[in-house]
Design a protein around this motif. Structure first.
Motif, PDB file in Angstrom:
ATOM      1  N   GLN A 237       0.961  -1.454   0.046  1.00  9.49           N
ATOM      2  CA  GLN A 237       0.059   0.183   0.072  1.00  9.49           C
ATOM      3  C   GLN A 237       0.856   1.319   0.195  1.00  9.49           C
ATOM      4  O   GLN A 237       0.085   2.140  -0.782  1.00  9.49           O
ATOM      5  CB  GLN A 237      -0.866  -0.356   1.278  1.00  9.49           C
TER       6      GLN A 237
ATOM      7  N   TYR B 228       2.201   2.052  -4.018  1.00 10.07           N
ATOM      8  CA  TYR B 228       1.275   1.973  -4.249  1.00 10.07           C
ATOM      9  C   TYR B 228       0.913   3.490  -4.198  1.00 10.07           C
ATOM     10  O   TYR B 228       0.945   4.681  -4.967  1.00 10.07           O
ATOM     11  CB  TYR B 228       0.078   1.621  -3.859  1.00 10.07           C
TER      12      TYR B 228
ATOM     13  N   ARG C  94      -5.942   3.915  -6.582  1.00 10.25           N
ATOM     14  CA  ARG C  94      -6.366   3.499  -7.326  1.00 10.25           C
ATOM     15  C   ARG C  94      -5.967   2.579  -8.687  1.00 10.25           C
ATOM     16  O   ARG C  94      -5.944   1.366  -9.029  1.00 10.25           O
ATOM     17  CB  ARG C  94      -8.086   3.418  -7.290  1.00 10.25           C
TER      18      ARG C  94
ATOM     19  N   ARG D 128      -3.079   0.636  -8.732  1.00 15.12           N
ATOM     20  CA  ARG D 128      -3.608  -0.697  -8.155  1.00 15.12           C
ATOM     21  C   ARG D 128      -4.160  -1.578 -10.012  1.00 15.12           C
ATOM     22  O   ARG D 128      -3.932  -2.391  -9.599  1.00 15.12           O
ATOM     23  CB  ARG D 128      -3.955  -0.822  -7.055  1.00 15.12           C
ATOM     24  N   ARG D 129      -5.142  -0.637 -10.171  1.00 14.63           N
ATOM     25  CA  ARG D 129      -5.111  -1.783 -11.361  1.00 14.63           C
ATOM     26  C   ARG D 129      -4.202  -1.759 -12.218  1.00 14.63           C
ATOM     27  O   ARG D 129      -4.386  -2.856 -13.021  1.00 14.63           O
ATOM     28  CB  ARG D 129      -6.849  -0.541 -12.142  1.00 14.63           C
TER      29      ARG D 129
ATOM     30  N   ARG E 171      -2.614  -5.131 -10.833  1.00 14.52           N
ATOM     31  CA  ARG E 171      -3.430  -6.227 -11.430  1.00 14.52           C
ATOM     32  C   ARG E 171      -2.984  -6.340 -12.649  1.00 14.52           C
ATOM     33  O   ARG E 171      -3.561  -7.745 -13.241  1.00 14.52           O
ATOM     34  CB  ARG E 171      -4.562  -6.016 -10.783  1.00 14.52           C
TER      35      ARG E 171
END
Length: 714
Positions: free
Chosen positions: A129, A132, A144, A147-148, A151
């Motif tokens: 975190q 990020y 966000r 993080r996308r 992934r």
């Protein structure tokens, strides 16, 4: 375990021939692995594991999630290769940031660190975190978003970082399929229409969408989006960018797999086609600027031109037959041509069979190969499907295969010859007007002083000297793809490969392509258009003129070449061919066309009340030899007949310079080349009534052209 794999062992299920089977036993043999399968009715079957995994009858039933060939997603390689250079650069830089965020190193491995790595905010021991948030602050995006990215990178690698807009199918991924369907319908309707504007097409698409989908509301895109989608549809259905002619050609392309005939030897396929030349020429009768059409016959295997003919305005069926006649009987070469441009009269190149006379003596032979076509490929023009031509081809065993309607690619090699002729020869000649109206000069007619027969001689010479001797990219041997082959070399290659060529079994079969005239045999011979022909072969037929035999039986066929009226050909009852000479042919040392004879008759009628053909020809030749040929018509006739008498020296090696061709130099009168005698004589006209009369008759009709033809004397 990889997501692309699954377990195969006892208990694994397959769908085999529509039934579900289960693997109950493995057996390892010397020939390979085999399995025992049991179906729902406890029946056992033994099958090779290799066949089970590769045949179309069986399908593995798995319960694991993972990639499949039936997925809707594009392949990673497809997604990356769809990007432009700048877009791919952005994706690779983003991948470095993601790898640094996940591992602390931009390369993704601690074995390949950069000088400042790992940076403190991305140390491997820190929580994800924290990393990020640090990367989000560095790039100016939200946590966000990073993080996308992480992934997507774990699932698909660099391909997962490509923006969705760039992954869209052809730029229409967000377009409604119904809108795209209607837009394609409208664009197809404009294939044969004049070019519309994008605004008009979009308005028509919008109106048709509202009409076609009344019960279902189809969202209409904003104007900017619609213009962007229409730009993408332009790539599939060209309508706005290219010329309308080019757009029609693209729309007419076949939708299926492209196919082609594959010739294996010379003479197997012969292509015939006619095109309008992109150069003006003078009509030999009216001295007006007219279009010229070129008809050629090409051997597909070698790309050799085996026959050609230039005609004013339009081509007739007899012209097409005359071109095919040249395949059986090529014309002899002038002595001014280079020695290597001549083919021996038997049609086999000198590289295969060398004749001492052809090497050491004067230039002899014909201008192209002599072959007997097996299959003739033509378009649907009336001149190629005439009763005369098709009947002769059927008798000689030549299969006539019409190409598809409006499909020029079926005769691709001959179309490429027309383009090469325009780019390498015609555009260097005076009177060149370009392939279309957009390429036309201001006044190309002012430079055009080539007559149609001269233009044909130039094209024939360029074909033999340059085209037949220059390597072609389309000619190759699959076993020797790097070897450059010219049409002449390809003829030798085809002869060596096939071991033979098809040649006419009877040389007299070529006469059947000539024009046929039905006439009776009189006591003085045969009369055609006021010309009398005679010969000893007619002795047994002269008494038929006054007999009681019907006219239909007394009229016999005679075959004539339209370019040489000094002789005709006749086949007697014993099926033996004979040549009949014109009664005034001994006074001529050159071929005489129908046109020249008609002019000579008009010239003699001015001075004599009852002139005959012998007197007319004598007067015409006398005026030319005395230098009195100063009228435009006489100058034209002098140029036409002098081409058979003039020989210019050329270098031994062929050259691509069009001005060095004897046919061109003879008319242009280059300083470094000797001028034709007939033209030199006409440079100093004598004053007299004959010259004045000749000019006064043409003054009103040819005033404009007289100015354009002044350069002929210079």
């Amino acid at each position: 375990m990889s997501g692309a794999g699954t377990k195969l062992g006892v208990g694994t299920h397959f769908r085999l021939d529509g039934e579900t089977v289960e693997v109950v036993e493995f057996a390892s043999l010397a020939t390979g692995m085999e399995v025992v399968l049991k179906d729902g009715r406890d029946r056992l079957a033994r099958m090779s594991l290799r066949e089970l995994l590769t045949c179309d009858r069986a399908e593995l039933i798995h319960d694991r999630s993972g990639p499949s060939a039936a997925d809707d997603e594009d392949l990673a390689a497809v997604v990356l290769n769809r990007l432009t250079k700048d877009e791919k650069k952005v994706v690779l830089e983003r991948a470095e940031h993601v790898r640094e965020m996940l591992t602390g190193y931009r390369s993704g491995s601690e074995d390949l660190p950069r000088p400042d790595e790992p940076r403190p905010q991305y140390a491997p021991g820190l929580p994800m975190q924290v990393r990020y948030e640090a990367k989000a602050a560095e790039l100016g995006v939200t946590a966000r978003t990073v993080r996308r990215w992480a992934r997507a990178f774990r699932e698909l690698g660099e391909a997962g970082l490509v923006p969705k807009t760039a992954q869209a199918d052809g730029g229409l991924g967000n377009a409604d399929p119904r809108w795209v369907e209607v837009a394609e319908e409208v664009l197809k309707e404009y294939e044969e229409e004049s070019r519309p504007s994008v605004k008009v097409v979009l308005e028509e698409v919008e109106a048709r969408v509202r009409t076609k989908f009344k019960l279902v509301k189809v969202p209409l895109p904003p104007r900017t989006t619609a213009y962007r989608w229409m730009q993408e549809l332009e790539r599939r259905h060209p309508t706005f960018r290219l010329s309308t002619k080019r757009n029609r050609d693209i729309a007419d392309r076949p939708r299926g797999v492209y196919g082609k005939l594959r010739p294996t030897r010379p003479g197997e396929y012969v292509l015939m086609d006619t095109t309008r030349l992109d150069v003006f020429a003078l009509d030999p009768v009216t001295l007006r600027w007219m279009q010229a059409e070129l008809t050629v016959a090409m051997d597909w295997y070698t790309r050799c031109i085996i026959g050609l003919r230039v005609t004013p305005v339009s081509t007739k069926a007899i012209d097409a037959a005359a071109v095919l006649y040249q395949a059986y009987r090529p014309q002899p070469v002038p002595e001014s041509w280079p020695r290597e441009a001549a083919w021996p009269e038997h049609g086999i190149p000198c590289g295969v069979l060398v004749e001492a006379e052809a090497v050491h003596g004067p230039v002899t032979g014909v201008w192209g190969p002599k072959v007997a076509p097996e299959t003739l490929i033509v378009d649907h023009g009336k001149i190629y499907l005439s009763a005369h031509l098709t009947s002769v081809c059927r008798r000689m065993g030549i299969s006539v295969q019409p190409a598809r309607l409006r499909t020029g690619r079926d005769k691709g090699p001959v179309e490429r010859y027309f383009r090469t002729l325009r780019e390498d020869l015609l555009q260097r000649l005076p009177g060149y007007k370009g392939p279309d109206i957009h390429s036309r000069g201001l006044n190309p007619e002012k430079d055009a002083f080539f007559f149609h027969h001269e233009l044909e001689a130039i094209i024939r010479e360029w074909t033999a000297v340059t085209y037949h001797r220059r390597p072609h990219a389309g000619l190759l041997d699959p076993y020797l793809p790097k070897v450059e082959l010219s049409p002449a070399a390809m003829f030798e290659h085809g002869l060596a490969r096939a071991g033979y060529i098809e040649v006419p079994r009877d040389p007299h079969l070529a006469y059947e392509f000539l024009d046929v005239t039905m006439r009776t045999v009189q006591h003085y011979g045969v009369e055609i258009n006021g010309r009398r022909y005679n010969g000893g072969c007619l002795d047994g037929l002269r008494d038929m003129a006054g007999s009681d035999i019907g006219l239909d039986k007394r009229r016999l066929p005679f075959f004539a070449d339209p370019d040489d009226v000094t002789r005709i050909h006749f086949r007697d009852q014993e099926r033996v061919w004979h040549t009949l000479q014109w009664e005034h042919a001994p006074s001529l040392a050159m071929p005489l066309s129908e046109e020249a004879l008609q002019y000579a008759r008009r010239l003699a009628a001015k001075e004599y009340t009852y002139p005959d053909d012998r007197l007319a020809i004598a007067l015409l030749l006398k005026r030319w030899s005395l230098g009195l040929g100063t009228s435009l018509v006489e100058r034209r006739m002098a140029l036409r007949l002098s081409r058979e008498q003039v020989a210019l020296d050329l270098p031994e090696q062929p050259t691509d310079d069009v001005r060095s061709l004897p046919s061109v130099a003879r008319v242009l009168s280059l300083p470094e080349q000797s001028a034709p005698p007939a033209i030199e004589v006409a440079r100093e006209p004598e004053a007299g009534d004959d010259d004045a009369d000749g000019l006064e008759e043409l003054e009103e009709e040819l005033d404009f052209y007289a100015t354009a033809l002044k350069d002929i004397d210079d």
